[in-house]
Design a protein around this motif. Sequence first.
Motif, PDB file in Angstrom:
ATOM      1  N   GLY A 156       0.808  -1.214   0.000  1.00 28.88           N
ATOM      2  CA  GLY A 156       0.000   0.000   0.000  1.00 28.88           C
ATOM      3  C   GLY A 156       0.840   1.262   0.000  1.00 28.88           C
ATOM      4  N   GLY A 157       2.159   1.104   0.091  1.00 31.29           N
ATOM      5  CA  GLY A 157       3.049   2.250   0.120  1.00 31.29           C
ATOM      6  C   GLY A 157       3.633   2.567  -1.246  1.00 31.29           C
ATOM      7  N   THR A 158       4.570   3.469  -1.233  1.00 34.64           N
ATOM      8  CA  THR A 158       5.226   3.919  -2.460  1.00 34.64           C
ATOM      9  C   THR A 158       6.445   3.047  -2.765  1.00 34.64           C
ATOM     10  N   ALA A 159       7.016   3.264  -3.924  1.00 31.78           N
ATOM     11  CA  ALA A 159       8.252   2.564  -4.286  1.00 31.78           C
ATOM     12  C   ALA A 159       9.342   2.875  -3.263  1.00 31.78           C
ATOM     13  N   ALA A 160       9.350   4.102  -2.752  1.00 32.77           N
ATOM     14  CA  ALA A 160      10.344   4.486  -1.733  1.00 32.77           C
ATOM     15  C   ALA A 160      10.131   3.683  -0.443  1.00 32.77           C
ATOM     16  N   ASP A 161       8.897   3.387  -0.093  1.00 28.81           N
ATOM     17  CA  ASP A 161       8.609   2.573   1.093  1.00 28.81           C
ATOM     18  C   ASP A 161       9.177   1.155   0.914  1.00 28.81           C
ATOM     19  N   PHE A 162       9.032   0.614  -0.281  1.00 29.59           N
ATOM     20  CA  PHE A 162       9.589  -0.708  -0.569  1.00 29.59           C
ATOM     21  C   PHE A 162      11.114  -0.680  -0.496  1.00 29.59           C
ATOM     22  N   ARG A 163      11.708   0.369  -1.008  1.00 31.15           N
ATOM     23  CA  ARG A 163      13.178   0.480  -0.953  1.00 31.15           C
ATOM     24  C   ARG A 163      13.657   0.583   0.488  1.00 31.15           C
ATOM     25  N   ARG A 164      12.954   1.353   1.311  1.00 33.49           N
ATOM     26  CA  ARG A 164      13.332   1.463   2.728  1.00 33.49           C
ATOM     27  C   ARG A 164      13.222   0.103   3.409  1.00 33.49           C
ATOM     28  N   CYS A 165      12.170  -0.632   3.111  1.00 28.05           N
ATOM     29  CA  CYS A 165      12.003  -1.972   3.676  1.00 28.05           C
ATOM     30  C   CYS A 165      13.148  -2.877   3.224  1.00 28.05           C
ATOM     31  N   ALA A 166      13.494  -2.814   1.945  1.00 29.42           N
ATOM     32  CA  ALA A 166      14.598  -3.627   1.422  1.00 29.42           C
ATOM     33  C   ALA A 166      15.919  -3.248   2.082  1.00 29.42           C
ATOM     34  N   GLU A 167      16.128  -1.970   2.330  1.00 29.43           N
ATOM     35  CA  GLU A 167      17.355  -1.526   3.010  1.00 29.43           C
ATOM     36  C   GLU A 167      17.421  -2.097   4.424  1.00 29.43           C
ATOM     37  N   GLU A 168      16.279  -2.116   5.111  1.00 26.34           N
ATOM     38  CA  GLU A 168      16.233  -2.693   6.462  1.00 26.34           C
ATOM     39  C   GLU A 168      16.516  -4.194   6.416  1.00 26.34           C
ATOM     40  N   ILE A 169      15.966  -4.876   5.434  1.00 21.15           N
ATOM     41  CA  ILE A 169      16.243  -6.304   5.276  1.00 21.15           C
ATOM     42  C   ILE A 169      17.734  -6.522   5.034  1.00 21.15           C
ATOM     43  N   GLU A 170      18.296  -5.750   4.129  1.00 18.82           N
ATOM     44  CA  GLU A 170      19.722  -5.917   3.819  1.00 18.82           C
ATOM     45  C   GLU A 170      20.594  -5.614   5.034  1.00 18.82           C
ATOM     46  N   ARG A 171      20.260  -4.566   5.788  1.00 18.58           N
ATOM     47  CA  ARG A 171      21.007  -4.261   7.027  1.00 18.58           C
ATOM     48  C   ARG A 171      20.961  -5.435   7.993  1.00 18.58           C
ATOM     49  N   SER A 172      19.828  -6.120   8.039  1.00 16.20           N
ATOM     50  CA  SER A 172      19.671  -7.263   8.939  1.00 16.20           C
ATOM     51  C   SER A 172      20.371  -8.513   8.426  1.00 16.20           C
ATOM     52  N   LEU A 173      20.521  -8.645   7.116  1.00 13.33           N
ATOM     53  CA  LEU A 173      21.155  -9.830   6.547  1.00 13.33           C
ATOM     54  C   LEU A 173      22.675  -9.736   6.448  1.00 13.33           C
ATOM     55  N   ARG A 174      23.205  -8.541   6.378  1.00 10.22           N
ATOM     56  CA  ARG A 174      24.670  -8.392   6.265  1.00 10.22           C
ATOM     57  C   ARG A 174      25.422  -9.073   7.418  1.00 10.22           C
ATOM     58  N   PRO A 175      24.983  -8.919   8.680  1.00 12.52           N
ATOM     59  CA  PRO A 175      25.689  -9.619   9.759  1.00 12.52           C
ATOM     60  C   PRO A 175      25.641 -11.142   9.617  1.00 12.52           C
ATOM     61  N   LEU A 176      24.560 -11.681   9.070  1.00 16.50           N
ATOM     62  CA  LEU A 176      24.483 -13.117   8.827  1.00 16.50           C
ATOM     63  C   LEU A 176      25.538 -13.532   7.811  1.00 16.50           C
ATOM     64  N   ALA A 177      25.652 -12.794   6.722  1.00 15.26           N
ATOM     65  CA  ALA A 177      26.655 -13.113   5.696  1.00 15.26           C
ATOM     66  C   ALA A 177      28.063 -13.042   6.281  1.00 15.26           C
ATOM     67  N   THR A 178      28.309 -12.018   7.076  1.00 14.80           N
ATOM     68  CA  THR A 178      29.622 -11.871   7.714  1.00 14.80           C
ATOM     69  C   THR A 178      29.899 -13.018   8.665  1.00 14.80           C
ATOM     70  N   LEU A 179      28.921 -13.386   9.471  1.00 17.06           N
ATOM     71  CA  LEU A 179      29.095 -14.458  10.446  1.00 17.06           C
ATOM     72  C   LEU A 179      29.308 -15.797   9.751  1.00 17.06           C
ATOM     73  N   ILE A 180      28.576 -16.074   8.697  1.00 23.72           N
ATOM     74  CA  ILE A 180      28.789 -17.315   7.943  1.00 23.72           C
ATOM     75  C   ILE A 180      30.203 -17.335   7.395  1.00 23.72           C
ATOM     76  N   GLY A 181      30.656 -16.221   6.880  1.00 24.71           N
ATOM     77  CA  GLY A 181      32.016 -16.147   6.363  1.00 24.71           C
ATOM     78  C   GLY A 181      33.069 -16.380   7.428  1.00 24.71           C
ATOM     79  N   ALA A 182      32.797 -15.897   8.633  1.00 20.62           N
ATOM     80  CA  ALA A 182      33.760 -16.048   9.729  1.00 20.62           C
ATOM     81  C   ALA A 182      33.769 -17.454  10.323  1.00 20.62           C
ATOM     82  N   THR A 183      32.669 -18.175  10.174  1.00 19.55           N
ATOM     83  CA  THR A 183      32.590 -19.515  10.767  1.00 19.55           C
ATOM     84  C   THR A 183      32.875 -20.622   9.761  1.00 19.55           C
ATOM     85  N   GLY A 184      32.882 -20.284   8.473  1.00 14.62           N
ATOM     86  CA  GLY A 184      33.038 -21.290   7.432  1.00 14.62           C
ATOM     87  C   GLY A 184      34.364 -21.398   6.839  1.00 14.62           C
TER      88      GLY A 184
END
Length: 184
Positions: A156-184
């Motif tokens: 129901g939001g704008t394209a900018a709302d979707f981009r903000r949501c995607a940015e929040e998702i990416e911010r949350s996933l970056r530590p997972l990628a880093t942690l997998i890299g550090a443990t693997g």
Amino acid sequence: MADRVLFVCHANLCRSPMAEFLARRLLADRPVTVASAGTDAIDGLAMHPYAMEVAADTGGDPAEFRTRGLRPEYLADATLVLTATRRQRSVCTALTPAALHRTFTVRQFGRLAAAAEPLDGSSDDPLGAAIAAAAQARGRLQPAAPEADDLRDPIGGTAADFRRCAEEIERSLRPLATLIGATG
């Protein structure tokens, strides 16, 4: 067989498909597959057009994506389940109680992964080691406010709302990628 991360939101139209495509890009060099589903999804619909724009920006092709409803076997097969909200986390764990210790909201897991200390030595199971390290971090962090765990639905939001949501998702996933890299 590769480890599997399952993203879950309400309708599998916006948040979980964007997370799926973002995670594919972030984890491209890891032995991890990603998928998504929705607790209340109608099978076979195309992704929301604004979510398609975000997905296309990852280098993936969202044209073939189709929504799918959450099923117990998706949860049973997943190494890690990341949901958009606490409500969806509850639905997942009620549907498959054995998934409790590997089911988090995406924002919650991002905080835990960012605070985690990689386990000693390399692992034959980098995603499992990352989950274990994040779980250990849980005991060192102050509890977050409940709303800090939920990812706002951009529907129901704008394209900018979707981009903000995607940015929040990416911010949350970056530590997972880093942690997998550090443990693997």
